[in-house]
Scaffold this motif. Sequence first.
Motif, PDB file in Angstrom:
ATOM      1  N   SER A  31       1.001  -0.903  -0.322  1.00 53.33           N
ATOM      2  CA  SER A  31      -0.325  -0.102  -0.050  1.00 53.33           C
ATOM      3  C   SER A  31       1.310   1.423   0.167  1.00 53.33           C
ATOM      4  CB  SER A  31      -0.668   0.328   0.920  1.00 53.33           C
ATOM      5  OG  SER A  31      -0.153  -0.257   2.351  1.00 53.33           O
ATOM      6  N   ALA A  32       2.169   1.296   0.710  1.00 50.26           N
ATOM      7  CA  ALA A  32       2.636   2.153   0.468  1.00 50.26           C
ATOM      8  C   ALA A  32       3.510   2.272  -0.660  1.00 50.26           C
ATOM      9  CB  ALA A  32       3.858   2.066   1.823  1.00 50.26           C
ATOM     10  N   LEU A  33       3.683   1.768  -1.290  1.00 56.42           N
ATOM     11  CA  LEU A  33       4.496   1.452  -2.831  1.00 56.42           C
ATOM     12  C   LEU A  33       3.123   2.440  -3.685  1.00 56.42           C
ATOM     13  CD1 LEU A  33       6.625  -1.873  -2.731  1.00 56.42           C
ATOM     14  CD2 LEU A  33       7.618   0.936  -2.848  1.00 56.42           C
ATOM     15  N   GLY A  34       1.609   1.610  -3.329  1.00 58.76           N
ATOM     16  CA  GLY A  34       0.924   1.988  -4.446  1.00 58.76           C
ATOM     17  C   GLY A  34       0.374   4.138  -4.236  1.00 58.76           C
ATOM     18  N   LEU A  35       0.861   3.885  -2.747  1.00 59.59           N
ATOM     19  CA  LEU A  35       0.089   5.600  -2.759  1.00 59.59           C
ATOM     20  C   LEU A  35       1.533   6.123  -2.865  1.00 59.59           C
ATOM     21  CD1 LEU A  35      -1.010   4.773   0.468  1.00 59.59           C
ATOM     22  CD2 LEU A  35      -2.282   5.854  -1.319  1.00 59.59           C
ATOM     23  N   MET A  36       2.295   5.947  -3.156  1.00 59.04           N
ATOM     24  CA  MET A  36       4.123   7.085  -3.232  1.00 59.04           C
ATOM     25  C   MET A  36       4.385   6.780  -4.689  1.00 59.04           C
ATOM     26  SD  MET A  36       6.887   5.058  -1.268  1.00 59.04           S
ATOM     27  CE  MET A  36       8.534   5.439  -2.423  1.00 59.04           C
ATOM     28  N   TRP A  37       3.373   5.701  -5.666  1.00 57.08           N
ATOM     29  CA  TRP A  37       3.621   6.035  -6.900  1.00 57.08           C
ATOM     30  C   TRP A  37       2.558   6.477  -7.696  1.00 57.08           C
ATOM     31  CZ3 TRP A  37      -0.016   5.471 -10.358  1.00 57.08           C
ATOM     32  CH2 TRP A  37       0.460   5.237 -11.939  1.00 57.08           C
ATOM     33  N   SER A  38       0.988   7.149  -6.794  1.00 55.95           N
ATOM     34  CA  SER A  38      -0.075   7.703  -7.108  1.00 55.95           C
ATOM     35  C   SER A  38       0.467   9.237  -6.735  1.00 55.95           C
ATOM     36  CB  SER A  38      -0.832   6.718  -6.322  1.00 55.95           C
ATOM     37  OG  SER A  38      -1.696   6.227  -6.194  1.00 55.95           O
ATOM     38  N   PHE A  39       0.703   9.785  -5.788  1.00 58.33           N
ATOM     39  CA  PHE A  39       1.878  10.666  -5.518  1.00 58.33           C
ATOM     40  C   PHE A  39       2.745  11.545  -7.210  1.00 58.33           C
ATOM     41  CE2 PHE A  39       5.022  13.493  -4.560  1.00 58.33           C
ATOM     42  CZ  PHE A  39       4.427  15.061  -4.085  1.00 58.33           C
ATOM     43  N   LEU A  40       3.875  10.245  -7.142  1.00 59.09           N
ATOM     44  CA  LEU A  40       4.553  10.330  -8.254  1.00 59.09           C
ATOM     45  C   LEU A  40       3.364  10.852  -9.901  1.00 59.09           C
ATOM     46  CD1 LEU A  40       7.323   7.759  -7.837  1.00 59.09           C
ATOM     47  CD2 LEU A  40       7.593  10.401  -7.308  1.00 59.09           C
ATOM     48  N   TRP A  41       2.692   9.843 -10.110  1.00 55.19           N
ATOM     49  CA  TRP A  41       2.090  10.006 -11.298  1.00 55.19           C
ATOM     50  C   TRP A  41       0.909  11.387 -11.546  1.00 55.19           C
ATOM     51  CZ3 TRP A  41       1.544   7.959 -15.801  1.00 55.19           C
ATOM     52  CH2 TRP A  41       0.625   8.176 -16.870  1.00 55.19           C
ATOM     53  N   PHE A  42       0.250  11.505 -10.157  1.00 53.02           N
ATOM     54  CA  PHE A  42      -0.636  13.116 -10.363  1.00 53.02           C
ATOM     55  C   PHE A  42       0.323  14.326 -10.276  1.00 53.02           C
ATOM     56  CE2 PHE A  42      -1.465  16.805  -7.392  1.00 53.02           C
ATOM     57  CZ  PHE A  42      -2.777  17.080  -7.463  1.00 53.02           C
ATOM     58  N   ARG A  43       1.475  14.699  -9.565  1.00 48.51           N
ATOM     59  CA  ARG A  43       2.589  15.428  -9.940  1.00 48.51           C
ATOM     60  C   ARG A  43       4.137  15.678 -11.153  1.00 48.51           C
ATOM     61  NH1 ARG A  43       5.475  19.040 -10.513  1.00 48.51           N
ATOM     62  NH2 ARG A  43       6.564  20.044  -9.457  1.00 48.51           N
ATOM     63  N   PHE A  44       3.597  14.350 -11.558  1.00 44.68           N
ATOM     64  CA  PHE A  44       4.514  14.682 -13.292  1.00 44.68           C
ATOM     65  C   PHE A  44       3.680  14.131 -14.704  1.00 44.68           C
ATOM     66  CE2 PHE A  44       7.635  13.637  -9.643  1.00 44.68           C
ATOM     67  CZ  PHE A  44       8.501  14.600  -9.535  1.00 44.68           C
ATOM     68  N   SER A  45       2.957  13.931 -14.736  1.00 43.55           N
ATOM     69  CA  SER A  45       2.307  13.252 -15.070  1.00 43.55           C
ATOM     70  C   SER A  45       1.439  14.095 -15.321  1.00 43.55           C
ATOM     71  CB  SER A  45       1.104  12.288 -15.660  1.00 43.55           C
ATOM     72  OG  SER A  45      -0.461  12.392 -14.556  1.00 43.55           O
ATOM     73  N   SER A  46       0.764  14.233 -17.306  1.00 40.66           N
ATOM     74  CA  SER A  46      -0.283  15.075 -18.300  1.00 40.66           C
ATOM     75  C   SER A  46      -0.459  14.827 -19.239  1.00 40.66           C
ATOM     76  CB  SER A  46       0.978  16.475 -17.728  1.00 40.66           C
ATOM     77  OG  SER A  46       1.468  16.172 -19.416  1.00 40.66           O
ATOM     78  N   ASP A  47      -1.728  15.464 -19.913  1.00 38.31           N
ATOM     79  CA  ASP A  47      -2.034  14.981 -20.592  1.00 38.31           C
ATOM     80  C   ASP A  47      -1.585  15.548 -21.692  1.00 38.31           C
ATOM     81  OD1 ASP A  47      -4.096  13.319 -20.104  1.00 38.31           O
ATOM     82  OD2 ASP A  47      -5.523  14.891 -19.391  1.00 38.31           O
ATOM     83  N   PRO A  48      -1.518  15.099 -23.509  1.00 35.83           N
ATOM     84  CA  PRO A  48      -0.693  15.880 -24.145  1.00 35.83           C
ATOM     85  C   PRO A  48      -1.317  16.911 -24.745  1.00 35.83           C
ATOM     86  CG  PRO A  48      -1.462  13.529 -24.855  1.00 35.83           C
ATOM     87  CD  PRO A  48      -1.866  13.509 -23.120  1.00 35.83           C
ATOM     88  N   VAL A  49      -0.587  17.518 -25.184  1.00 40.69           N
ATOM     89  CA  VAL A  49      -1.214  19.264 -25.430  1.00 40.69           C
ATOM     90  C   VAL A  49      -0.994  19.543 -26.369  1.00 40.69           C
ATOM     91  CG1 VAL A  49      -0.908  21.848 -25.122  1.00 40.69           C
ATOM     92  CG2 VAL A  49      -0.802  19.880 -23.202  1.00 40.69           C
ATOM     93  N   ARG A  50      -1.818  20.018 -27.720  1.00 43.81           N
ATOM     94  CA  ARG A  50      -1.123  20.282 -29.259  1.00 43.81           C
ATOM     95  C   ARG A  50      -0.442  20.352 -29.205  1.00 43.81           C
ATOM     96  NH1 ARG A  50      -5.466  18.410 -33.272  1.00 43.81           N
ATOM     97  NH2 ARG A  50      -6.561  18.456 -32.152  1.00 43.81           N
ATOM     98  N   SER A  51      -0.555  21.549 -28.962  1.00 43.25           N
ATOM     99  CA  SER A  51       0.927  22.256 -29.318  1.00 43.25           C
ATOM    100  C   SER A  51       2.346  21.752 -29.131  1.00 43.25           C
ATOM    101  CB  SER A  51       0.690  24.284 -27.960  1.00 43.25           C
ATOM    102  OG  SER A  51       1.045  23.491 -26.803  1.00 43.25           O
ATOM    103  N   GLU A  52       2.282  21.142 -27.897  1.00 43.79           N
ATOM    104  CA  GLU A  52       3.569  20.564 -27.314  1.00 43.79           C
ATOM    105  C   GLU A  52       4.153  19.371 -28.705  1.00 43.79           C
ATOM    106  OE1 GLU A  52       3.830  18.892 -23.629  1.00 43.79           O
ATOM    107  OE2 GLU A  52       3.304  20.457 -23.033  1.00 43.79           O
TER     108      GLU A  52
END
Length: 443
Positions: free
Chosen positions: A176-197
């Motif tokens: 559960s600790a690993l899952g929550l840590m990954w969730s934080f990383l995903w929330f912090r560093f992921s994003s949807d693709p932007v057409r301008s990029e």
Amino acid sequence: MELLKKMRFPMRYSIILLTFICTSVCYLERIGFSIAYTAAANRIGVNQSSKGLILSVFYYGYVVSQVPGGLAAQYVGGRRVLLFSFLLWSLTCAFAPLDASKVNMMVVARFLVGVAQGFIFPSIHTILAQWVPPHERSRSVSLTTSGMYLGAAGGMLVLPSLVKYKGPQSVFTVESALGLMWSFLWFRFSSDPVRSEHPKAATAGFGEPNLPVSREKKIPSSGNLRRFTKIPWKKIIFNLPIWAIVVNNFTFHYALYVLMNWLPTYFELGLQLSLQDMGSSKMIPYFNMFMFSNIGGILADHLITRRFLSVTKTRKLLNTIGFVIAALALMAIPLFRNPSWTVICSSISLGFLALGRAGFAVNHMDVAPRYAGIVMGVSNTAGTLAGIVGVGLTGRILEAAKSADMDLTSIECWKNVFLIPAYLCIFSSFFFLLFATGEKIFE
């Protein structure tokens, strides 16, 4: 994020790395529960029927959420769905005590974890279809999925010691600790693709255009509602290239789950060898899968980008090589009474099955980049059903052999266990050769 931008580290690489860690943690959780629950159940003498129920209920939850997971990823967004599913199973592990005597509670908890994890792979395929250009798809998908095998291998090596010294509940805490840590990383560093990029995204076949949500037209009302594209279910269901993916996904998971669940029994009953006496050699097949999965992805992208072969021929070549060699290795397993040769044959079989994923498993994004998550949900449903069918059928084969007073150390008892997935591999490879394509068939 700012550091990554200064280093000019492409965002899609961050996404691929995070999804790789995602699959590693997921399979660490699956292996970890099996190890921890078995230890807890053995301590209080839980019968084999109850053990089987608890260990298998995950897959029933997993199978029911595959197609809904693909739909949710399409309409809500793969990034959000992936975060939600990870939080759900992580919190379930954190708050569900590992009490093997409370069967009903364990059934509910494992079913809920199965449902949550069923959303993960359709979401990942939706995300990768949006972020990864065609010439990087093979190695990106192969790297992401190879995390499964690395997580399984790491779990088998580390978690038994954790159970021994800290108790079964400690596995839940770590997971559960690993899952929550990954969730934080995903929330912090992921994003949807932007057409301008991605100015060339539309013509290259990735990026925002692969989302079925029309962002250009909004319905003028009190709400800011978005118009959704209709899913072509009829074309998906009655399309032979899609069935080529489904059939091969079924076969891959049939062979994988039979070996994962019954190979230890074959060593102990068929070869009279304790797993403890094998040391780290029992992990070689999983590490082999990790290596061959990435080799297949790199080789596929090289063949395509260097224009040695078309996408269609590349997918068919690697799928055929992988499944045919895996079939031959499966046929050879019961012929050897030597544990070392059994490890070699099972490693070859699983390794080349992983190589074959550079064929059928990447094909979702070739034929239907816009609907990759939904197609993945459909094919992964077949794969999960294969696990349920294969593991159960193998048990009945061996039980029938015992009822007929056959010795479980004999070759005859085990021959069909390995021949059935071998024949399925050969059939599936020919089916893929006949009907698969690397061309986009869904606009």
